[in-house]
Design a protein around this motif. Structure first.
Motif, PDB file in Angstrom:
ATOM      1  N   GLY A   1       0.795  -1.123  -0.012  1.00 29.43           N
ATOM      2  CA  GLY A   1      -0.163   0.091  -0.049  1.00 29.43           C
ATOM      3  C   GLY A   1       0.694   1.320   0.011  1.00 29.43           C
ATOM      4  N   LEU A   2       2.139   1.087  -0.189  1.00 28.67           N
ATOM      5  CA  LEU A   2       2.944   2.339  -0.201  1.00 28.67           C
ATOM      6  C   LEU A   2       2.984   3.154  -1.522  1.00 28.67           C
ATOM      7  N   LYS A   3       3.290   4.480  -1.478  1.00 24.28           N
ATOM      8  CA  LYS A   3       3.333   5.068  -2.978  1.00 24.28           C
ATOM      9  C   LYS A   3       4.478   5.882  -3.127  1.00 24.28           C
ATOM     10  N   ASN A   4       4.722   6.433  -4.351  1.00 27.50           N
ATOM     11  CA  ASN A   4       5.862   7.098  -4.648  1.00 27.50           C
ATOM     12  C   ASN A   4       7.105   6.382  -4.131  1.00 27.50           C
ATOM     13  N   ILE A   5       7.243   5.242  -4.780  1.00 26.19           N
ATOM     14  CA  ILE A   5       8.363   4.448  -4.296  1.00 26.19           C
ATOM     15  C   ILE A   5       9.265   4.700  -5.309  1.00 26.19           C
ATOM     16  N   ARG A   6      10.729   4.907  -4.616  1.00 19.34           N
ATOM     17  CA  ARG A   6      11.789   4.979  -5.421  1.00 19.34           C
ATOM     18  C   ARG A   6      13.105   4.220  -4.985  1.00 19.34           C
ATOM     19  N   ILE A   7      13.571   3.497  -5.645  1.00 15.51           N
ATOM     20  CA  ILE A   7      14.895   2.670  -5.072  1.00 15.51           C
ATOM     21  C   ILE A   7      15.893   2.797  -6.275  1.00 15.51           C
ATOM     22  N   GLY A   8      17.052   3.110  -5.757  1.00 12.02           N
ATOM     23  CA  GLY A   8      18.048   3.145  -6.816  1.00 12.02           C
ATOM     24  C   GLY A   8      19.536   3.385  -6.016  1.00 12.02           C
ATOM     25  N   ILE A   9      20.504   3.984  -6.617  1.00  7.40           N
ATOM     26  CA  ILE A   9      21.832   3.917  -6.184  1.00  7.40           C
ATOM     27  C   ILE A   9      22.197   5.727  -6.008  1.00  7.40           C
ATOM     28  N   GLU A  10      22.740   6.189  -4.977  1.00  2.90           N
ATOM     29  CA  GLU A  10      23.049   7.473  -4.995  1.00  2.90           C
ATOM     30  C   GLU A  10      24.313   7.784  -4.214  1.00  2.90           C
ATOM     31  N   GLY A  11      24.972   8.933  -4.533  1.00  4.78           N
ATOM     32  CA  GLY A  11      26.043   9.123  -3.809  1.00  4.78           C
ATOM     33  C   GLY A  11      25.704   9.877  -2.373  1.00  4.78           C
ATOM     34  N   TYR A  12      26.379   9.314  -1.376  1.00  6.19           N
ATOM     35  CA  TYR A  12      26.108   9.844  -0.043  1.00  6.19           C
ATOM     36  C   TYR A  12      27.343  10.257   0.658  1.00  6.19           C
ATOM     37  N   PRO A  13      27.569  11.422   1.242  1.00  6.46           N
ATOM     38  CA  PRO A  13      28.726  12.117   1.964  1.00  6.46           C
ATOM     39  C   PRO A  13      28.819  11.312   3.313  1.00  6.46           C
ATOM     40  N   THR A  14      30.198  10.695   3.533  1.00  7.21           N
ATOM     41  CA  THR A  14      30.633  10.068   4.716  1.00  7.21           C
ATOM     42  C   THR A  14      31.310  10.873   5.624  1.00  7.21           C
TER      43      THR A  14
ATOM     44  N   ILE B   1      34.698  19.905   1.399  1.00  6.88           N
ATOM     45  CA  ILE B   1      34.562  19.137   0.368  1.00  6.88           C
ATOM     46  C   ILE B   1      34.700  17.372   1.003  1.00  6.88           C
ATOM     47  N   TYR B   2      33.555  16.723   0.704  1.00  8.94           N
ATOM     48  CA  TYR B   2      33.252  15.637   1.105  1.00  8.94           C
ATOM     49  C   TYR B   2      33.402  14.434   0.301  1.00  8.94           C
ATOM     50  N   ASN B   3      33.782  13.243   1.051  1.00  8.47           N
ATOM     51  CA  ASN B   3      33.873  11.917   0.358  1.00  8.47           C
ATOM     52  C   ASN B   3      32.685  11.335   0.036  1.00  8.47           C
ATOM     53  N   TYR B   4      32.384  11.071  -1.350  1.00  6.70           N
ATOM     54  CA  TYR B   4      31.000  10.494  -1.450  1.00  6.70           C
ATOM     55  C   TYR B   4      31.125   8.911  -1.776  1.00  6.70           C
ATOM     56  N   VAL B   5      30.228   8.193  -1.320  1.00  4.81           N
ATOM     57  CA  VAL B   5      30.350   6.792  -1.720  1.00  4.81           C
ATOM     58  C   VAL B   5      28.828   6.434  -2.201  1.00  4.81           C
ATOM     59  N   GLN B   6      28.891   5.839  -3.381  1.00  5.45           N
ATOM     60  CA  GLN B   6      27.681   5.088  -4.016  1.00  5.45           C
ATOM     61  C   GLN B   6      27.002   4.060  -3.156  1.00  5.45           C
ATOM     62  N   ARG B   7      25.725   4.296  -2.831  1.00  8.70           N
ATOM     63  CA  ARG B   7      25.016   3.519  -1.815  1.00  8.70           C
ATOM     64  C   ARG B   7      23.595   3.279  -2.295  1.00  8.70           C
ATOM     65  N   PRO B   8      22.849   2.201  -2.087  1.00  4.18           N
ATOM     66  CA  PRO B   8      21.368   2.245  -2.374  1.00  4.18           C
ATOM     67  C   PRO B   8      20.511   3.031  -1.543  1.00  4.18           C
ATOM     68  N   PHE B   9      19.512   3.460  -2.123  1.00  4.54           N
ATOM     69  CA  PHE B   9      18.642   4.401  -1.003  1.00  4.54           C
ATOM     70  C   PHE B   9      17.182   3.769  -1.528  1.00  4.54           C
ATOM     71  N   ILE B  10      16.302   4.087  -0.598  1.00  5.61           N
ATOM     72  CA  ILE B  10      14.890   3.440  -0.711  1.00  5.61           C
ATOM     73  C   ILE B  10      13.962   4.662  -0.115  1.00  5.61           C
ATOM     74  N   GLN B  11      13.033   5.103  -1.050  1.00  9.79           N
ATOM     75  CA  GLN B  11      12.113   6.147  -0.555  1.00  9.79           C
ATOM     76  C   GLN B  11      10.632   5.858  -1.065  1.00  9.79           C
TER      77      GLN B  11
END
Length: 274
Positions: free
Chosen positions: A168-181, A197-207
């Motif tokens: 029943g959830l809506k506006n579902i987005r799942i992918g890979i994005e850069g995240y600052p660590t 300047i931050y170091n970014y890693v590619q990590r999955p996200f879910i919205q």
């Protein structure tokens, strides 16, 4: 397939009391499935679509697994088995890892959630005075190497979307994005301003979102008020001279956040001095 005990009993008799089965199933696939009732094994010949065979087995309540299905195209067979396993696995991840974060957001009055999946070895160390400028502070962090590996495959992400939609959830987005660590270096700009300047890693996200009145929340009715100044509002109800024109409107119901987010030129201020 015909009993009343099935939770989703999709087999119904027609007006003559007859049961019509195998509708939409090709004769070649149905002929292949008939072997199951003789030997308990389905030998899938070349040219038979494994997804079609899977749908037929689901319809006829035949277990679709490696003990039942024998075919030459192992890739297609393993793909279907992986979909089954991913569905069950994500159901477990959803209950154990993701749902508690969603509940925590809901208790804060939020109606959507953005979760970034980091590995167990990842560390997040932001500069308190110079946090990342992209709004990552509004993301929820989930440390789970196993969920990170799960989302590595695009097919698993598709299965996860289907599961969330079923729930029943809506506006579902799942992918890979850069995240600052962590911060990598600090640059000094003209005027003494610092830029981190931050170091970014590619990590999955879910919205996802569970908002019911999604359209109304993003709709704003701006009030139009036309009036000439009055020095004494007490006399409005009793005696208003002809050269004073007052149009009173019932104030529209506008979400306070929408009011604050509206362009300044479109805002209407209704404060009248005493």
């Amino acid at each position: 397939m015909f009993g009343p005990g099935r939770e989703y009993n999709f087999t119904r008799p027609n007006e003559k009391g007859e049961y019509e089965i195998a509708e939409g199933i090709s004769s070649a696939v149905f002929r292949t499935v008939l072997d199951y009732y003789k030997t308990g094994i389905i030998n899938c010949p070349d040219g038979i679509s494994i997804p079609d065979l899977r749908d037929t087995c689901d319809y006829l309540c035949i277990n679709f697994d490696f003990n039942t299905i024998k075919c030459q195209d192992l890739s297609a067979l393993l793909h279907e088995l992986s979909n089954d396993g991913a569905h069950k696995q994500f159901d477990s991840y959803l209950e154990e890892l993701i749902l508690p974060i969603m509940v925590d957001s809901a208790r804060k009055g939020e109606r959507e959630c953005h979760i970034v999946v980091l590995t167990d070895e990842d560390t997040v160390d932001w500069d308190e005075d110079h946090p990342p400028p992209m709004g990552e502070e509004y993301s929820q962090i989930l440390y789970s190497s196993k969920l990170y590996r799960f989302f590595k495959y695009i097919e698993n992400r598709d299965v996860a979307k289907a599961v969330l939609k079923e729930r029943g959830l809506k506006n579902i987005r799942i992918g890979i994005e850069g995240y600052p660590t962590c911060k990598e270096k600090v640059k000094r700009r003209p005027g003494g301003r610092s830029e981190v300047i931050y170091n970014y890693v590619q990590r999955p996200f879910i919205q996802m979102s569970w908002e019911k009145e999604e359209g109304k929340s993003r709709h704003v009715d701006f009030q139009c008020v036309r009036s000439k100044s009055l020095t004494n509002l007490v006399t409005v109800g009793d005696d208003v001279s002809e050269d004073h024109e007052v149009i009173m409107h019932h104030p529209p119901q506008v979400d306070e956040l929408d009011r604050l987010n509206a362009p300044f030129s479109q805002m209407v201020f209704n404060d009248v001095p005493d």
